[in-house]
Design a protein around this motif. Structure first.
Motif, short mmCIF file in Angstrom:
data_model
loop_
_atom_site.label_atom_id
_atom_site.label_comp_id
_atom_site.label_asym_id
_atom_site.label_seq_id
_atom_site.Cartn_x
_atom_site.Cartn_y
_atom_site.Cartn_z
N THR A 154 0.69 -1.15 0.04
CA THR A 154 0.04 -0.01 -0.10
C THR A 154 0.84 1.34 0.06
OG1 THR A 154 -0.20 -0.18 2.39
CG2 THR A 154 -1.82 -1.16 1.01
N VAL A 155 1.62 1.36 -1.16
CA VAL A 155 2.58 2.48 -1.28
C VAL A 155 1.78 3.45 -1.88
CG1 VAL A 155 4.78 3.48 -1.95
CG2 VAL A 155 4.88 0.90 -0.97
N PRO A 156 1.36 4.63 -1.35
CA PRO A 156 0.56 5.54 -2.30
C PRO A 156 1.39 6.21 -3.48
CG PRO A 156 0.47 5.87 0.11
CD PRO A 156 1.47 5.10 0.07
N PHE A 157 0.76 6.27 -4.70
CA PHE A 157 1.29 6.86 -5.81
C PHE A 157 2.55 6.50 -6.24
CE2 PHE A 157 -1.90 9.62 -4.12
CZ PHE A 157 -2.62 9.93 -4.96
N ALA A 158 3.06 5.19 -5.90
CA ALA A 158 4.19 4.77 -6.21
C ALA A 158 4.55 4.49 -7.79
CB ALA A 158 4.64 3.09 -5.66
N ASN A 159 3.50 4.69 -8.68
CA ASN A 159 3.51 4.62 -9.86
C ASN A 159 4.03 6.06 -10.52
OD1 ASN A 159 1.05 5.79 -9.14
ND2 ASN A 159 0.33 5.39 -11.30
N ARG A 160 3.60 7.02 -9.99
CA ARG A 160 4.11 8.35 -10.34
C ARG A 160 5.17 9.04 -9.58
NH1 ARG A 160 0.27 11.47 -12.87
NH2 ARG A 160 -1.66 10.40 -13.60
N ALA A 183 13.62 0.86 -10.62
CA ALA A 183 14.37 -0.38 -10.24
C ALA A 183 13.87 -1.16 -9.42
CB ALA A 183 15.66 0.39 -9.33
N ALA A 184 12.49 -1.15 -8.99
CA ALA A 184 11.76 -2.07 -8.13
C ALA A 184 10.66 -2.57 -9.21
CB ALA A 184 11.45 -1.46 -6.84
N THR A 185 9.99 -3.47 -8.65
CA THR A 185 8.92 -4.05 -8.91
C THR A 185 7.42 -3.55 -8.48
OG1 THR A 185 10.02 -5.93 -9.65
CG2 THR A 185 7.62 -6.18 -9.59
N VAL A 186 6.77 -2.78 -9.13
CA VAL A 186 5.56 -1.88 -8.63
C VAL A 186 4.45 -2.52 -9.29
CG1 VAL A 186 4.53 0.23 -8.42
CG2 VAL A 186 7.01 0.08 -8.40
N THR A 187 3.36 -2.98 -8.17
CA THR A 187 2.08 -3.80 -8.75
C THR A 187 1.27 -2.98 -7.90
OG1 THR A 187 3.48 -5.82 -8.85
CG2 THR A 187 0.97 -5.88 -8.93
N ALA A 188 -0.03 -2.76 -9.02
CA ALA A 188 -1.23 -1.97 -8.49
C ALA A 188 -2.04 -2.95 -7.50
CB ALA A 188 -2.08 -1.67 -9.54
N GLN A 189 -2.54 -2.21 -6.45
CA GLN A 189 -3.23 -2.81 -5.58
C GLN A 189 -4.63 -2.24 -5.41
OE1 GLN A 189 -0.38 -2.67 -2.05
NE2 GLN A 189 -0.69 -5.05 -1.86
N GLN A 190 -5.60 -2.67 -5.11
CA GLN A 190 -7.02 -2.56 -4.75
C GLN A 190 -7.32 -2.10 -3.50
OE1 GLN A 190 -10.06 -4.64 -6.63
NE2 GLN A 190 -11.59 -3.28 -6.29
N VAL A 191 -7.79 -0.65 -3.21
CA VAL A 191 -7.86 -0.27 -1.85
C VAL A 191 -9.35 0.31 -1.75
CG1 VAL A 191 -5.57 0.25 -1.31
CG2 VAL A 191 -6.79 2.21 -1.98
N VAL A 192 -9.99 0.44 -0.52
CA VAL A 192 -11.30 0.59 -0.32
C VAL A 192 -12.01 2.05 -1.06
CG1 VAL A 192 -11.16 1.81 1.84
CG2 VAL A 192 -13.30 0.73 1.16
N ASP A 193 -10.94 3.01 -1.25
CA ASP A 193 -11.53 4.30 -1.64
C ASP A 193 -10.66 4.63 -3.13
OD1 ASP A 193 -8.96 4.76 -0.75
OD2 ASP A 193 -9.56 6.75 -0.01
N ARG A 194 -10.23 3.45 -3.54
CA ARG A 194 -9.50 3.65 -4.78
C ARG A 194 -8.31 4.51 -5.07
NH1 ARG A 194 -11.26 4.97 -9.27
NH2 ARG A 194 -10.32 3.23 -10.57
N THR A 195 -7.69 4.85 -3.92
CA THR A 195 -6.32 5.83 -4.00
C THR A 195 -5.46 4.61 -4.63
OG1 THR A 195 -6.91 6.81 -1.65
CG2 THR A 195 -4.47 6.72 -2.54
N PRO A 196 -4.52 5.36 -5.49
CA PRO A 196 -3.66 4.46 -6.09
C PRO A 196 -2.59 4.29 -5.31
CG PRO A 196 -3.62 6.92 -7.13
CD PRO A 196 -4.62 6.70 -5.85
N GLU A 197 -2.50 2.58 -4.97
CA GLU A 197 -1.56 2.39 -3.88
C GLU A 197 -1.12 1.03 -4.45
OE1 GLU A 197 -3.09 2.08 0.09
OE2 GLU A 197 -3.32 4.04 0.36
#
Length: 366
Positions: A154-160, A183-197
């Motif tokens: 649940t790392v917020p806005f890791a994609n950006r 340099a890491a592997t970043v994978t989208a997770q689904q959270v309750v309010d759709r915050t990009p984590e």
């Protein structure tokens, strides 16, 4: 303790509120709910252009040298509008930590973040680890520099993010590092309010030390304290506005020829919700003031986060229940406040976690 808001708090809160009121409409929230990513880029750029992002940062990185009280005021306003922007993660934690503990190059990233040119974030959660002060992720120093191994969730806005603050264990102690998400592997997770984590997997990933290993525990404590307080302040704004919405609804909605707010059971639930909001407001104000005065604040911050979870849960459910059928309609704005409140309730530990931490602090020898 002085509960009187500073002039800077009032001005910054008013400016943030004006920007959000103009841009964060019910239609805009519905649009974000169906977007690929729940990030309000227009609002983010507007907050940067009006100086809100940089205002509470040190002058050395382009800010106005305000502080915790002013940042709390901003977060409260953003919570009122359930604003989809990473102010807590990029500005309060990312830019704030680099401005205070970073070297010249890292401080330059703080300057860029305050101007809205880059986004920073922090990876503070790990699965099956209820003690964020003791990260499972490890760091090792090699001839080529520092390398991290572990997994963050649940790392917020890791994609950006341009960089991610990552705490890790080094030979039994803790240190904080900067990692390039590329340099890491970043994978989208689904959270309750759709915050990009995102889940961030680190496998011998190159990293850059923030401060020193010896100061790592101090840096992580600084970050976690402000993360818990920031989530509590955002929750305060969220349930304040949610209570306003349900109060408006009970004045307008009629049953049997009377406003539903006149029914005793409804009035009692709203009264309980009002008390919960006031309790959280007191807890957040106390914690923010103690932190701003450099006084011991750990107990107050955990108390605030406990109230954010406990009171936030009750108020969120009251708002949905009193609205009746429309309360579970995903097109109704109340849905956004319910899911935001649930997110803030559990982010970086729920009520039980912070009650446990508070108990440990109170039981510790003086």
């Amino acid at each position: 303790m002085d509960f009187t808001p500073t002039e800077a708090q009032l001005d910054l809160a008013r400016l943030t509120g004006e920007v959000c009121a103009k841009l964060v409409t019910a239609d805009r929230l519905r649009e974000l709910d169906t977007a690929d990513e729940r990030f309000d880029e227009t609002l983010w750029h507007s907050l940067a252009e009006t100086g809100v992002l940089a205002a509470a940062l040190p002058e050395a990185v382009g800010g106005s040298d305000l502080g915790v009280l002013e940042q709390t005021a901003v977060l409260r306003e953003l919570g009122k509008y359930v604003a989809a922007v990473p102010y807590l993660w990029s500005i309060v934690l990312g830019a704030g930590a680099l401005a205070r503990f970073g070297d010249a190059a890292q401080q330059d990233r703080a300057t860029q973040a305050g101007a809205g040119r880059i986004i920073l974030t922090a990876a503070l959660a790990e699965e099956h680890n209820w003690e964020p002060t003791k990260p499972i992720t490890t760091a090792a120093e090699t001839d080529g520099g520092w390398r991290l191994t572990g997994a963050k969730t649940t790392v917020p806005f890791a994609n950006r993010a341009d960089r991610i603050l990552v705490p890790a264990t080094v030979s039994g102690t803790v240190a904080v590092f900067l990692v390039d998400p590329a340099a890491a592997t970043v994978t989208a997770q689904q959270v309750v309010d759709r915050t990009p984590e995102y889940a961030v997997d680190l496998a011998d990933t190159p990293a850059e030390l923030v401060g020193t290993v010896e100061s790592g525990a101090e840096i992580l404590d600084w970050i976690l304290t402000r993360a818990w307080l920031g989530l509590s302040a955002a929750q305060l704004g969220t349930i304040e506005r949610a209570l306003e919405l349900v109060a408006e609804y009970t004045r307008e909605r009629e049953q049997f020829g009377k406003a539903v707010g006149s029914f005793q059971a409804v009035a009692q639930r709203l009264a309980d919700a009002y008390i919960d909001v006031q309790g959280l407001r007191l807890a957040v104000t106390q914690a923010a003031w103690l932190l701003s005065e450099d006084l011991p604040s750990a107990e107050a911050v955990h108390t605030a986060k406990f109230w954010a979870a406990d009171a936030g849960h009750r108020v969120a459910h009251t708002v949905v229940h009193v609205h009746g059928g429309v309360g579970i309609d995903r097109d109704h704005i109340v849905h956004n406040y319910f899911t935001a409140a649930k997110h803030h309730e559990f982010a970086l530990g729920g009520g039980t976690d912070h009650l446990r931490a508070l108990g440990a602090l109170l039981a510790a020898p003086a």
